[in-house]
Structures are given as C-alpha cells and as structure tokens.
Design a protein around this motif. Structure first.
Motif, PDB file in Angstrom:
ATOM      1  N   GLY A   1       1.911   8.646 -18.512  1.00 40.11           N
ATOM      2  CA  GLY A   1       2.178   7.679 -19.574  1.00 40.11           C
ATOM      3  C   GLY A   1       1.748   6.265 -19.218  1.00 40.11           C
ATOM      4  N   ALA A   2       1.762   5.942 -17.914  1.00 39.77           N
ATOM      5  CA  ALA A   2       1.419   4.572 -17.512  1.00 39.77           C
ATOM      6  C   ALA A   2      -0.049   4.440 -17.119  1.00 39.77           C
ATOM      7  N   LEU A   3      -0.583   5.449 -16.408  1.00 41.61           N
ATOM      8  CA  LEU A   3      -1.946   5.306 -15.872  1.00 41.61           C
ATOM      9  C   LEU A   3      -2.988   5.037 -16.956  1.00 41.61           C
ATOM     10  N   ILE A   4      -2.791   5.631 -18.154  1.00 42.19           N
ATOM     11  CA  ILE A   4      -3.790   5.438 -19.219  1.00 42.19           C
ATOM     12  C   ILE A   4      -3.917   3.984 -19.646  1.00 42.19           C
ATOM     13  N   ALA A   5      -2.866   3.161 -19.401  1.00 44.62           N
ATOM     14  CA  ALA A   5      -2.907   1.774 -19.876  1.00 44.62           C
ATOM     15  C   ALA A   5      -3.289   0.784 -18.780  1.00 44.62           C
ATOM     16  N   CYS A   6      -3.633   1.279 -17.574  1.00 43.88           N
ATOM     17  CA  CYS A   6      -4.019   0.375 -16.478  1.00 43.88           C
ATOM     18  C   CYS A   6      -5.350  -0.305 -16.777  1.00 43.88           C
ATOM     19  N   SER A   7      -5.468  -1.532 -16.336  1.00 42.92           N
ATOM     20  CA  SER A   7      -6.715  -2.269 -16.502  1.00 42.92           C
ATOM     21  C   SER A   7      -7.726  -1.847 -15.444  1.00 42.92           C
TER      22      SER A   7
ATOM     23  N   GLU B   1      20.290   4.326 -11.665  1.00 43.14           N
ATOM     24  CA  GLU B   1      19.748   5.697 -11.609  1.00 43.14           C
ATOM     25  C   GLU B   1      18.429   5.837 -12.386  1.00 43.14           C
ATOM     26  N   LYS B   2      17.839   4.720 -12.774  1.00 47.70           N
ATOM     27  CA  LYS B   2      16.662   4.740 -13.647  1.00 47.70           C
ATOM     28  C   LYS B   2      15.412   4.253 -12.924  1.00 47.70           C
ATOM     29  N   LEU B   3      14.271   4.962 -13.135  1.00 52.33           N
ATOM     30  CA  LEU B   3      12.981   4.482 -12.627  1.00 52.33           C
ATOM     31  C   LEU B   3      12.039   4.355 -13.818  1.00 52.33           C
ATOM     32  N   GLU B   4      11.540   3.150 -14.038  1.00 54.79           N
ATOM     33  CA  GLU B   4      10.649   2.916 -15.177  1.00 54.79           C
ATOM     34  C   GLU B   4       9.224   2.701 -14.675  1.00 54.79           C
ATOM     35  N   PHE B   5       8.267   3.386 -15.321  1.00 55.45           N
ATOM     36  CA  PHE B   5       6.835   3.238 -15.035  1.00 55.45           C
ATOM     37  C   PHE B   5       6.220   2.424 -16.175  1.00 55.45           C
ATOM     38  N   ALA B   6       5.407   1.428 -15.862  1.00 54.49           N
ATOM     39  CA  ALA B   6       4.755   0.657 -16.927  1.00 54.49           C
ATOM     40  C   ALA B   6       3.387   0.166 -16.493  1.00 54.49           C
ATOM     41  N   ALA B   7       2.467   0.075 -17.474  1.00 50.88           N
ATOM     42  CA  ALA B   7       1.157  -0.525 -17.204  1.00 50.88           C
ATOM     43  C   ALA B   7       0.596  -1.082 -18.500  1.00 50.88           C
ATOM     44  N   THR B   8      -0.149  -2.183 -18.372  1.00 55.95           N
ATOM     45  CA  THR B   8      -0.807  -2.767 -19.550  1.00 55.95           C
ATOM     46  C   THR B   8      -2.134  -3.399 -19.140  1.00 55.95           C
ATOM     47  N   ASP B   9      -3.120  -3.299 -20.020  1.00 56.75           N
ATOM     48  CA  ASP B   9      -4.389  -3.975 -19.770  1.00 56.75           C
ATOM     49  C   ASP B   9      -4.586  -5.113 -20.761  1.00 56.75           C
ATOM     50  N   GLY B  10      -3.520  -5.491 -21.464  1.00 63.26           N
ATOM     51  CA  GLY B  10      -3.611  -6.575 -22.431  1.00 63.26           C
ATOM     52  C   GLY B  10      -3.873  -6.090 -23.849  1.00 63.26           C
ATOM     53  N   HIS B  11      -4.437  -4.869 -23.990  1.00 67.68           N
ATOM     54  CA  HIS B  11      -4.696  -4.300 -25.310  1.00 67.68           C
ATOM     55  C   HIS B  11      -3.672  -3.228 -25.665  1.00 67.68           C
ATOM     56  N   ARG B  12      -3.166  -2.552 -24.624  1.00 66.47           N
ATOM     57  CA  ARG B  12      -2.159  -1.518 -24.850  1.00 66.47           C
ATOM     58  C   ARG B  12      -1.199  -1.500 -23.678  1.00 66.47           C
ATOM     59  N   LEU B  13      -0.071  -0.870 -23.913  1.00 68.64           N
ATOM     60  CA  LEU B  13       0.999  -0.850 -22.926  1.00 68.64           C
ATOM     61  C   LEU B  13       1.602   0.551 -22.917  1.00 68.64           C
ATOM     62  N   GLY B  14       1.751   1.129 -21.726  1.00 71.58           N
ATOM     63  CA  GLY B  14       2.431   2.415 -21.600  1.00 71.58           C
ATOM     64  C   GLY B  14       3.703   2.223 -20.793  1.00 71.58           C
TER      65      GLY B  14
ATOM     66  N   TYR C   1       4.012   4.062 -26.192  1.00 70.40           N
ATOM     67  CA  TYR C   1       2.614   3.675 -26.048  1.00 70.40           C
ATOM     68  C   TYR C   1       2.358   2.637 -27.136  1.00 70.40           C
ATOM     69  N   LEU C   2       2.177   1.403 -26.691  1.00 75.61           N
ATOM     70  CA  LEU C   2       2.042   0.286 -27.630  1.00 75.61           C
ATOM     71  C   LEU C   2       0.571  -0.123 -27.711  1.00 75.61           C
ATOM     72  N   VAL C   3       0.072  -0.296 -28.921  1.00 71.77           N
ATOM     73  CA  VAL C   3      -1.326  -0.693 -29.107  1.00 71.77           C
ATOM     74  C   VAL C   3      -1.390  -1.904 -30.025  1.00 71.77           C
ATOM     75  N   MET C   4      -2.245  -2.864 -29.689  1.00 70.25           N
ATOM     76  CA  MET C   4      -2.492  -3.991 -30.588  1.00 70.25           C
ATOM     77  C   MET C   4      -3.518  -3.548 -31.629  1.00 70.25           C
ATOM     78  N   PRO C   5      -3.240  -3.769 -32.915  1.00 70.07           N
ATOM     79  CA  PRO C   5      -4.245  -3.419 -33.932  1.00 70.07           C
ATOM     80  C   PRO C   5      -5.415  -4.400 -33.908  1.00 70.07           C
ATOM     81  N   VAL C   6      -6.454  -4.077 -34.646  1.00 67.53           N
ATOM     82  CA  VAL C   6      -7.641  -4.926 -34.727  1.00 67.53           C
ATOM     83  C   VAL C   6      -7.740  -5.427 -36.160  1.00 67.53           C
ATOM     84  N   GLN C   7      -8.150  -6.682 -36.320  1.00 67.86           N
ATOM     85  CA  GLN C   7      -8.246  -7.254 -37.657  1.00 67.86           C
ATOM     86  C   GLN C   7      -9.365  -6.570 -38.456  1.00 67.86           C
ATOM     87  N   ILE C   8      -9.076  -6.233 -39.700  1.00 67.90           N
ATOM     88  CA  ILE C   8     -10.104  -5.658 -40.577  1.00 67.90           C
ATOM     89  C   ILE C   8     -10.851  -6.797 -41.243  1.00 67.90           C
ATOM     90  N   ARG C   9     -12.169  -6.799 -41.077  1.00 64.58           N
ATOM     91  CA  ARG C   9     -12.975  -7.882 -41.647  1.00 64.58           C
ATOM     92  C   ARG C   9     -13.474  -7.505 -43.036  1.00 64.58           C
TER      93      ARG C   9
END
Lengths: 383, 383
Positions: free
Chosen positions: A145-151, A169-182, A374-382
């Motif tokens: 879930g996290a590796l796909i969002a690494c820069s 008791e919790k371990l959270e994995f996270a990664a973001t490349d600025g465009h998406r976040l896992g 899995y968070l994604v930033m949308p792109v503006q429609i021109r």
C-alpha cells in the motif's frame, strides 16, 4: 575453511543474499558475499553499505573459517550444479595463488578466486532496541500500500522511502510523492505494544527486496522487527534458520501527511474493483498516447461511473460502469497510471471512492479489509 | 464497412498479423494493418515491405469495405476488451473527421483514426509456381537447425538468411555465418516431388516469425509452400481459415556449404546430449568472463570427455563426462556459445561428435532422428 552441504541450500541462500549485492558497487569487495563457516552452520551475507541480507543453513563444517567470494560468479555456477552434495574448500594459500576456493560436485571441480573476509564491511550492529512482531500479512499489506506512492526523485531523499510510525500496538506505513499518498494501518501481534512512539523512514529499495523475499513464502507467519536510530532490522524464521534484512534509514523529517487527508467527503462512489481496473486499462491504451488523463463522469441519477479519454488525432474512448453513487454529480480527471497503481494494489472486491470538489483530494479505500487509504490529487480539466 | 465478430477471433488475428508490422517503418501507412470485410469474412494483413502475414476469420459483415488501422493501438485495445461480441463500424466520413472507425463492446466504445486502405502496399502476388507440401515437424526441424547458424552481419546479406534447396522429393535447409554451419535434410509429403531443382535464400527474420507462429500449434499437420523468383509463400489451414506468410527472398548466390563438410572422420565421440549441455552451461559461466573458450580433452583409454576452462584472475573449472570414444586422443577447443546454440537444438537423446585434426571441422549430429548436421570450426589452443 572446508564444508560439505546440499546444492539446494547453498544455491537458494546465495540467490537470497545476492539481492543485497549492487551491480556497480563503490568498493570492489562489495561485489562479493561473505561466507562464515562455524560448527554445523554456514552464514552468508550480502551488503551494499545501505542494505544487508543475511541467512544461514546447516552444513558439515570440517574446518571453520571465513572468506569473501564473487557473488554473481558463485551464484551462476552453483545454481547450475546438479542437486546433491557440494564441497567448498579453501586452498592452501602457501602456494602463492592468493585466496582461492575449490567447489566440488559430482562431475565437476571449479576454482574461484576470493578476497580476504576481513575486508568485507561490518553490517550495522542491531541496537538493543525493542523487538516487535507483526503478522506477515500485515507487513505485506503495509509494504504494498505504501511502496506504490514512493517518489523516484533522488533530490528529495525522504520521499523515496516509506515512513513507519509505531505507536502503542499500531504500526502505520505511509508514502507520498506529492501527487498521491498511500497509508496502511496495521496492528502488532496480540498482547504486544511499543513503549514509546517511534517514527522513521526506510528506503523503498530495501522494502521492495523485503516484499519479494517474503511474497512467495506462505510458511512464514510473522516477522520480528526493530526500529532504531539510523537503521531497521527485519528478521524471520525459515525451516533452515533465521534470515534477516538490515537497512539504513533515511535522515530527515517526513512531511505531515495526515494533514492532507480530508476529514469528511460530500460524495462517495462504490464500485467493483476488477471491473474498474479492466476499464481503466483499456482507457490507458489511448491515454498513454496523449497526456495520461482519464475523465470520470459520476451520475447520481444513473448510478453510474463513465470513464472517457480524448487522444487528439489518435482516437477516443468511453466506458460505462454501474456504481453506487451518493452525493451530487461530478466530472473529475486523473492521471490514469496513478489510479491503476493504487487500484491494482487494493485487496478487496469493492472499492470506495470518496470525493469533495473537482480539485480536491480523492481517497480510494477498500470496502472491508485492511485500513488502507490511497489518496490522489485530481487534474484540472481544460477547455 | 461494418461487421460483428468475436473478441477472441479479432484479438488473435490482430496479434498474428502484427508480427509483420515494423516498429519503425519507412512509411507511416506501414504502422497499420489492413482490414478487408467481405461476405462472412474479415481478412487482416500486416506487411513491412519484406515480410507479410495474412489471416482471416468469420464475421457477420453487414457492410463490405476496407480500411487501414493502427496495428499496435487496435491490438492493445482489442486484447483488453472482455470476451464476447464486438462491432467495428466505419463512421460516416461526410462529417469531416477523416477516416474513423468505432469499436463497440459490451461496456465501452472506442473511436480510432485510420487511413485509406488504398495507400496500403500490395503484398507480392504469389507466382503460379509449384505448390509443395511438407510435414510441420519437418519444417520446424529444418528451421531450428538452420536458424541458429545464420549470420547477424548485414554487410553480407546472403548469410543472414536460410538457404532452401528443393530437389526431387527432398528439401534441404542450410545456414552458415562462417564459424558454424547448420544443415537439415527433410522430405516432402509422400508421393510428392519437385519437377525441377530450385534454390533460394529466405531472410532469417521471416523464418523466426514463422517458427514462432507454428511452434505452439500442434493441430497443424502440414504446410504448403511455393518458392519463386524473389519470394517464398508459406500457407497452412487452421480451424478459422487459411493463414499465410509471404516473404521476399535475398538476392545472391549462397556459398557452396557442402564443400565444407568432411567426407570422413578419424574420431568419434557419442555422449548424452543433456549431460553435455548442462556441463557446458556451467563451464560457460567462467568462459563468458574471459574468451568464451572451452577445451575438450577426449580420452580413448578412459572413454571420457573432459571439459575445462581457464579464466585468468577469476577462476577455472573442469567437468568429466563418460562417453563412447573411438579413434585417437585429442585436445581441441571451441567457442562455448557456438556449442550450446547447436546442442540445445539437436532433437535426440545422444549426440555424435565427429572429428579429424585439432583445427579441422567438427560435426555434431543426433544419434537417430532427423538428418541434421551442426558443423563448428574449432579454435586454436595457445601456449
């Protein structure tokens, strides 16, 4: 040094530790793996100064000792030897040939030039930190879930890793490349808990190797890990003995990714994940020819999600999917590759798409199953 | 043009003819495949001006017509569509969009820009020559045995092809790159025979595609072919209809390879082929690091073949194999890659190695099985 072992044991161990041997290392010694033979066991180590992999297997050791041998050459020869017994023996160095070992199998005899094992750099010594245990399925979910969002951008090293956050008791994995976040939330083995909160960032390369090493091994149930200043150690037991992966961590503060996740959403779409992935893969054929954009047209009235693509001078496409839609209609666009990366890794029949406005963060999460975002930033429609 | 067909038929036909579509063609039209819809059938053609592949399948054609469509794009979309019915329809060109087709499946609709089919170059018209028939196994044996010895050197075009020699009921395949020679003798279907002797050379690229196309299809029993001035046509029947591959031939006279094959040998070694291949693959690990040389030490007294390699500063290896040896002892060296190429393709349990002197041609041939010769020039042993 002299020992007798099974070809299968030596071959699988060599290919495992070779994952930590760089193709273009900074020092000649690092093209080697280190063999250490002690009573009844042989330990192998591969190390590229950042990532180290260690394993051991049972052998009849008639003379203890250690040596560094060329990883690729030895692996290539041993993997092609017939199964059965192999003897590895260090030659008498008095004859002026330098350090040479003889590899003997049923039909063949090979001599391979090695190096002094004392030149091989020491792995970072694991700290006497707390050792935690995590179910293997939780680790695999977290890594995927996290590796796909690494820069991939080496100019911001901290974003090329996965952030681990250990809290009670919790371990959270996270990664973001600025465009998406896992983000994946997992839980330690029952009745365990960390004494203090701990956070560090582990290079994606080491974790990709870890994922590959563990991915096929259904026999392993849990993994132990310790997170310390500057390093992380992952260890697990196999039928042959303990294997471990040691990696340096990435220095720096990880961005506050929690602040990116909206606390509420005005619209939600629930849809069959595989159908959405198949349709996106067809749309991607045309999107890849142009600007990678796919447009989502979400209709509450029709309870439908339409995907469309316009690739100027080449063609266009539209796919219509039934979905459960709540909230107002919306047209919103994404990079189709970002969507496919995330949706292929979500481990659930149905996926929920949570939205607000056309330029606000969109969160994909499995319906049921692990706590994955899995968070994604949308792109503006021109136009 | 408008027709309805099964996704599986269209998809497999597209991937077949796409083999003849070049990635970097000399004319834009050649990135396309040509579709021709006539009553009840759709024919597809891919052509790169040298190699052409043609196939057809059944379809409900409601409007006959022809069009050229981008091969890769169409193949990528259609291969990802769900199985079931697909409609392909050419749009009304009166709306000024140029030539566009609509591809419709259950969930999606795609529009793809095409080109005028009249721009697509005509395949060379098969001559009214004799049509011969060859069992599929004979063709595959012939292709495999000869293709491995083709030259990659474009400065001698004739050597980049396979020479076909048709004489009475016999068809011989041969190729040489100057270092090795592959010759396979095959026989036409019973009661057939060519009226006149015929010889021509076919580009390896076309034959490699032919081999791939036929390799997996055990249902095909025989292939028909016609060899004419400047072109060769191979055709076969499938459950869906006839498929054919048309290729231009290479101009020039093929060297007299028969003169290279010694008429008698003073020594012979017979050995288990798989054991020899496995041992050579291990030896090759070290040989590849140095000069690719493997030394054969053949002993009549021991009835043995020893393989050895010396890779200076890296290591050395020796493999001992039992063999049936007749004639005097000999030490002789080869390029290990040439040996592996040939031995992997010989279709027999045991292989016979026929030798004379240390610098004379050596011939490898299967014990029993097809009439196949793989001739290799040895390399001089220095020092």
């Amino acid at each position: 040094m002299k020992f007798l072992c099974q070809q299968a044991d030596l071959s699988s161990s060599l290919s495992l530790v070779s994952r930590a041997v760089s193709g273009k290392p900074s020092l000649p010694i690092l093209t080697n793996i280190k063999l250490v033979a002690t009573a009844g066991r042989v330990q192998l180590t591969g190390f590229d100064l950042s990532l180290g992999i260690q394993t051991s297997f049972g052998a009849e050791v008639s003379e203890a000792g250690e040596i560094a041998l060329p990883a690729k050459l030895l692996n290539d020869i041993v993997s092609r030897l017939p199964s059965g017994e192999i003897t590895i023996e260090q030659n008498d160095s008095q004859n002026g040939d330098g350090i040479v070992v003889t590899v003997k199998s049923q039909t063949g005899t090979y001599q391979v030039r090695g190096m002094d094992a004392t030149e091989f750099p020491e792995l970072p010594e694991p700290e006497d930190g707390e050792i935690q245990h995590l179910p293997i399925t939780a680790l695999i979910d977290g890594l995927r879930g996290a590796l796909i969002a690494c820069s991939q951008d080496e100019t911001k090293p901290i974003l090329t890793g996965v952030n681990f956050k250990l809290e009670a008791e919790k371990l959270e994995f996270a990664a973001t490349d600025g465009h998406r976040l896992g983000v994946v939330e997992t839980f330690l083995e029952a009745e365990q808990g960390a004494e203090s909160t701990l956070e560090l960032t582990v290079p994606a390369r080491a974790l990709r190797e870890l994922e590959k090493m563990l991915g096929g091994k259904q026999a392993i149930e849990k993994i132990s890990f310790s997170l310390g200043e500057g390093q992380a150690v992952f260890a697990w037991e196999t039928a042959h003995g303990q294997q471990q992966l040691i990696t340096r961590t990435i220095e720096g503060n990880y961005p506050d990714y929690r602040a990116l996740i909206p606390s509420s959403f005005g619209k939600q779409v629930t849809i069959d994940r595989k159908q959405l992935v198949s349709a996106l893969e067809r749309i991607a054929v045309l999107a890849d020819q142009h600007n990678n954009l796919v447009k989502f047209t979400i209709s509450n009235e029709n309870q439908s999600l339409d995907l469309s693509v316009e690739a100027q001078d080449i063609g266009s496409g539209r796919e219509s999917l039934t979905a459960q839609v709540s909230g107002d209609d919306i047209e919103i666009a994404f990079n189709v590759r970002y969507l496919l990366d995330g949706l292929k890794n979500i481990n659930a029949q149905d996926v929920a798409i949570n939205l607000n406005g056309v330029l606000e963060q969109v969160v994909f999460s499995p319906v049921g199953g692990a706590k994955t975002i899995y968070l994604v930033m949308p792109v503006q429609i021109r136009g």
